[in-house]
Design a protein around this motif. Sequence first.
Motif, PDB file in Angstrom:
ATOM      1  N   UNK A 275     -10.927  96.976 -11.246  1.00 32.89           N
ATOM      2  CA  UNK A 275     -12.171  97.730 -11.428  1.00 32.89           C
ATOM      3  C   UNK A 275     -12.701  98.089 -10.045  1.00 32.89           C
ATOM      4  N   UNK A 276     -13.652  99.023 -10.007  1.00 39.04           N
ATOM      5  CA  UNK A 276     -14.225  99.439  -8.734  1.00 39.04           C
ATOM      6  C   UNK A 276     -15.740  99.322  -8.767  1.00 39.04           C
ATOM      7  N   UNK A 277     -16.294  98.970  -7.625  1.00 38.55           N
ATOM      8  CA  UNK A 277     -17.726  99.036  -7.369  1.00 38.55           C
ATOM      9  C   UNK A 277     -17.896 100.093  -6.289  1.00 38.55           C
ATOM     10  N   UNK A 278     -18.610 101.152  -6.588  1.00 35.72           N
ATOM     11  CA  UNK A 278     -18.629 102.277  -5.655  1.00 35.72           C
ATOM     12  C   UNK A 278     -20.042 102.741  -5.360  1.00 35.72           C
ATOM     13  N   UNK A 279     -20.157 103.377  -4.217  1.00 36.06           N
ATOM     14  CA  UNK A 279     -21.371 104.092  -3.849  1.00 36.06           C
ATOM     15  C   UNK A 279     -20.921 105.391  -3.194  1.00 36.06           C
ATOM     16  N   UNK A 280     -21.054 106.481  -3.908  1.00 38.52           N
ATOM     17  CA  UNK A 280     -20.599 107.792  -3.450  1.00 38.52           C
ATOM     18  C   UNK A 280     -21.742 108.774  -3.634  1.00 38.52           C
ATOM     19  N   UNK A 281     -22.105 109.487  -2.575  1.00 42.16           N
ATOM     20  CA  UNK A 281     -23.226 110.414  -2.625  1.00 42.16           C
ATOM     21  C   UNK A 281     -22.797 111.777  -2.091  1.00 42.16           C
ATOM     22  N   UNK A 282     -23.487 112.844  -2.502  1.00 45.53           N
ATOM     23  CA  UNK A 282     -23.167 114.178  -1.974  1.00 45.53           C
ATOM     24  C   UNK A 282     -23.517 114.289  -0.496  1.00 45.53           C
ATOM     25  N   UNK A 283     -22.837 115.182   0.177  1.00 50.21           N
ATOM     26  CA  UNK A 283     -23.178 115.495   1.562  1.00 50.21           C
ATOM     27  C   UNK A 283     -23.036 117.006   1.757  1.00 50.21           C
ATOM     28  N   UNK A 284     -23.646 117.511   2.801  1.00 48.08           N
ATOM     29  CA  UNK A 284     -23.577 118.935   3.074  1.00 48.08           C
ATOM     30  C   UNK A 284     -22.783 119.281   4.307  1.00 48.08           C
ATOM     31  N   UNK A 285     -22.173 118.299   4.950  1.00 45.04           N
ATOM     32  CA  UNK A 285     -21.455 118.538   6.195  1.00 45.04           C
ATOM     33  C   UNK A 285     -20.174 117.714   6.207  1.00 45.04           C
ATOM     34  N   UNK A 286     -19.009 118.341   5.982  1.00 48.11           N
ATOM     35  CA  UNK A 286     -17.750 117.581   5.968  1.00 48.11           C
ATOM     36  C   UNK A 286     -17.491 116.800   7.246  1.00 48.11           C
ATOM     37  N   UNK A 287     -18.026 117.278   8.373  1.00 50.63           N
ATOM     38  CA  UNK A 287     -17.796 116.574   9.636  1.00 50.63           C
ATOM     39  C   UNK A 287     -18.461 115.206   9.656  1.00 50.63           C
ATOM     40  N   UNK A 288     -19.484 115.023   8.819  1.00 51.62           N
ATOM     41  CA  UNK A 288     -20.214 113.762   8.789  1.00 51.62           C
ATOM     42  C   UNK A 288     -19.720 112.823   7.688  1.00 51.62           C
TER      43      UNK A 288
END
Length: 614
Positions: A275-288
């Motif tokens: 199983x996975x425990x995740x924290x994934x959020x949107x971003x607006x800059x691929x470099x970051x």
Amino acid sequence: MTENATGAPVGSWPAVSAEVVAEVVSALSERLRKRLDGATAKLAARPVVRAGDEWTVRIDEEAVLVLRAPGGTVRAAADVRCTCLLAPGCLHRAAAVTAAPLADPETETGSGAEPPPAPEAPAVPDAGAAEEPLTPAEAEAVHRLRRAAAHTLAAGISGAGSVVQAELLRTAHQARLLGLHRPAALATTVVTRLRAARAAEPDHRLADLAAAHRDLLDATTVTAATDPRTLRGTARQTYREVGSLRLYGLFAEPVVTATHAGVAVWTVDADGTLATVSEVTPHGDPAEAARLARAAAERPLRLGETSLTHRDLARGGLILQGATRTASGRLGAGAGVRAVGAAGAHWHQPPVARLWEVPAGAQVERALRAERTPYELRAAGSDLLFLDVTLLGARTVPGSAAPLLFADCAGLPVALLAARGHPRLAFAANLALLAAVPGLRLRIVGRLERAAHPRLHLLAAAPAPESGPGPSLALPEAYRQRVSLGFDALQHADLPPAPVDPAGAPPAADLAPQPPLHLLARPLEQAVTGGRSALSARLARSAAGEEAHLRTAGLATAGHLLTALRAAAADQLRDTFGRLRTDDHQAYATAWLAAAAYREELATALCAAAWSAG
């Protein structure tokens, strides 16, 4: 990159839902549509300033563009406002929603919190339950989506501009409104990867875009054998109660995409379920994205009252009460979940060690079987391999621009690759260090790459079990005898102190010659790049010789499919003046899909044979 008062990088954009893109672009006049791609490129270069839930772009001295995005996502066309005289039918609004990244159909909350219950069917359909056939409206929506997908494929990367993308999103939205969630999500994936290709983003891979086209065309090719459940799917993954769980952390994996960044921690319970425990959020800059992924790994879990960080869990343990989990293994963080930190286990201790007891061939078979299953229905970690290996060092192989790190796995030479090539992640640097130590014994976790020779994307490593000859890693106590290769940077002190004599290491076997499958794969990917017209011109010059070569190599079916693809690409009607007439591209898309599906089946068979050779 500078930051504004909110801490958001200037130049970043909020995510925009697919239906908003379709609605705003479709409102443009035909004259303005022709100018949309150029306007998007200009607008994307302008500074974006965020204040709370509003992102503002100044067009000129009089016109200002504002995107209202609660939670980081624009969910309604009315939330995109412009003060110019042509609004709301202006080019600025359409350029803004085109420049912004697409929001995922299943919105990420960033906290792992459970979404509200969806009214659709459960995420894992009951195999024995009767399913109603597609209604006429559903069948028509699938047909329209396939026509749009065929047109997008025929356009290629260069021709699939903002208007073509918006039309695909519009038909996908219509399908989603009827409950056809899976093909709608696949269409959104095609558009996301098209945008990455057109913007030359670092994580763009032509093979991924070709696979997205193939999956969408395959899902919308309805036959008598089509199971309606594979088309309907669900709007979001459903969390189900699983009671109390005792979890043992395995490793942490960075999640870095064109639109999202974060961390996923892989765990295993006492029954061996991943199983996975995740924290994934949107971003607006691929470099970051890489920096955001590393920051997420250091943040506390949002599970109950525990103070463990994601990195802590990767080396420790967790006890959950009232746990919830999706079919794909993602653990929920609802209000009823209680969590407390617990001791972890080394990879050579039970129950974790059982993952390495499964023969490599059986693990590969499991991973290949999972590839045929829709992503949302796959068991968590079904594409992961758990192997004990001895490093053989780097060597040059045909078709590779740089030497590859090879390892011996029970007599089978396996190429170990960086899981991600992002320069700000630790994968490549760690592999370079390991390549300098032939003879080193490791216990590893990797993700299978389907190839004609055994290949594995390396995710994590640990010292080999104590029994057995040869040197092993000497990790600091804080590492708990494992390294997550995307986050943890190995040091020279972690490796054997003296150069290892490779004389006792098993030699890497010569790679056997493989059938010329690239003669079919290359035109399939060139079709995705240049579109139908470019493929027709290319095949007119070279297809006959390639078809003969394929037949000589015993791949008569591949030669036949290449012949059919050449004929379909060239079969376009012209008017009296020699101009191409409007074509729905259905026959061409069918020929391309047939060749792509054959290539997939043959590649799967070659991969299975390669791993069974040991």
